[in-house]
Enzyme design. Structure first.
Site: not given
Ligand code: GAF
Length: 383
Positions: A41, A128, A130-131, A164, A176
């Site tokens: 990303d 992992g 994304s809280s 963030e 995320d």
């Molecule tokens: C974390 C980051 F927050 C995302 O933006 C992404 O880079 C990911 O790691 C890895 O793909 O979740």
């Protein structure tokens, strides 16, 4: 863990107890899984995440004293901060995520005022999933609804990411927040991280007799620990070495060999190859061939382990044991160094679960936690 509705009701009850009034609403934002496209990303490439059936809720109400009062069931609290004092560095720790969203909205000119926020969650932290993005996105939808501010979902995702990046100080990409805000039930989200264009892609594992199984390896990670930022800096150096604005601009992984530094060459090879794998996965899903995605997951894990060097022993063991026990493919997921593995398994998940647990207990590791991950709806109002 409580169900989403039970968590929403607990947050509403806590709001009543803290503020002696009804919340004006309770909003929800899900965590995310990522089918494929890892660390692509922030290299302006492509990702294919989906929203989970678990997440963060925020019971919220407006205040007339131009302050934010934030309380979380999962943290020490409360944190109270005048809106006028919001700025980079003004709030630290967990409260920087919701406070950062209020700050980013106001910085963008949106007339968001004071609010009482009671936060609760049925999503494990550090797994992992994304809280942190879920806290940001639940806060964002609560604040814009409370203050009747019209902001598109992609713009909300960009502002949540800004919170963030700048308030929390993590140089994360955009995946995320987009997944949490734009996810749709029964679909993954194809996101072009250069343009911000996104499109739902059908992803219904049950219809193919399959399950996407998340394996929480029990190893905790934090994007704030510096290793994520180091990978990002390495990718930028790799792009410079290839003379392109970002690794997105490189056609195929073979070109990584032109980079003299072997570490940077490996980093680039992973990113370029995972970009290709995302587009291959989309073609397969559009052809109703979810099973065909399995080998792409396998290849992505090998690339994250050997080229990007962000996997960890528990993830490697889980992925290998899952595949040995019938998974079509499995890979580590997210930022790396801890968190979860995603495995594409038959609908009867017992074989892979037992095999992974046996490998863990044989090594003296605590047993992992398993969660089926049906692609679910994005953020919205619950109560
Ligand atoms: C974390 C980051 F927050 C995302 O933006 C992404 O880079 C990911 O790691 C890895 O793909 O979740």
């Amino acid at each position: 863990m409580l169900s989403g509705t039970a968590v929403a009701e607990r947050a509403a009850a806590q709001f009543r107890a803290r503020h002696d009034s009804e919340p004006e609403g309770v909003w929800h934002a899900p965590g995310r899984a990522n089918l494929i496209g890892e660390h692509t990303d922030y290299n302006e490439g492509w990702v294919l995440p989906f929203a989970l059936d678990r997440g963060v809720v925020v019971a919220a109400g407006r205040r007339d004293d131009d302050a934010l009062d934030i309380w979380s069931h999962q943290a020490d609290g409360p944190v109270t901060v005048p809106l006028a004092a919001l700025g980079v560095g003004s709030v630290t720790g967990w409260a920087a995520y919701p406070a950062g969203v209020a700050w980013a909205l106001r910085e963008a000119g949106h007339a968001v005022g004071g609010a009482s926020l009671v936060i609760d969650s049925d999503l494990p932290q550090g797994a992992g999933l994304s809280s942190s993005a879920a806290i940001e996105c639940a806060t964002a939808v609560a604040l814009v609804t409370l203050y009747r501010v019209s902001v598109s979902r992609p713009e909300l995702a960009r502002l949540a990411r800004r919170a963030e990046n700048e308030m929390v100080g993590v140089p994360s990409g955009m995946m995320d927040q987009y997944a949490s805000l734009l996810g749709e039930a029964g679909h993954a989200l194809l996101l072009d991280c250069r343009t911000g264009d996104s499109a739902p892609v059908p992803l219904d594992p049950a219809a193919s007799g399959l399950t996407l199984l998340l394996v929480d390896t029990g190893v905790r990670h934090a994007l704030t620990d510096g290793r994520y930022a180091l990978r990002r800096a390495e990718c930028e150096r790799a792009a410079r070495a290839l003379g392109v604005p970002s690794l997105r601009d490189v056609d195929g992984p073979a070109r990584a060999a032109e980079i003299g530094d072997p570490v940077l060459a490996r980093r680039a090879r992973h990113v370029i190859a995972d970009d290709c794998r995302v587009r291959a996965a989309v073609d397969l899903l559009n052809a109703d061939d979810l099973a065909g995605v399995g080998p792409l997951l396998h290849a992505s894990h090998a690339s994250l382990r050997d080229d990007f060097e962000i996997s960890w022993p528990q993830a490697n063991v889980a992925a290998e044991a899952a595949e040995a026990a019938g998974a079509l493919g499995a890979r580590m997921m997210g930022g790396g160094f801890g968190g979860s593995v995603i495995a594409l398994v038959p609908a009867d998940t017992e074989g892979p679960r037992e095999a992974i647990t046996a490998e863990y207990t044989g090594r003296g590791w605590p047993p992992p936690r398993f969660r089926p991950a049906p692609p679910s709806a994005g953020a919205g109002r619950l109560l």
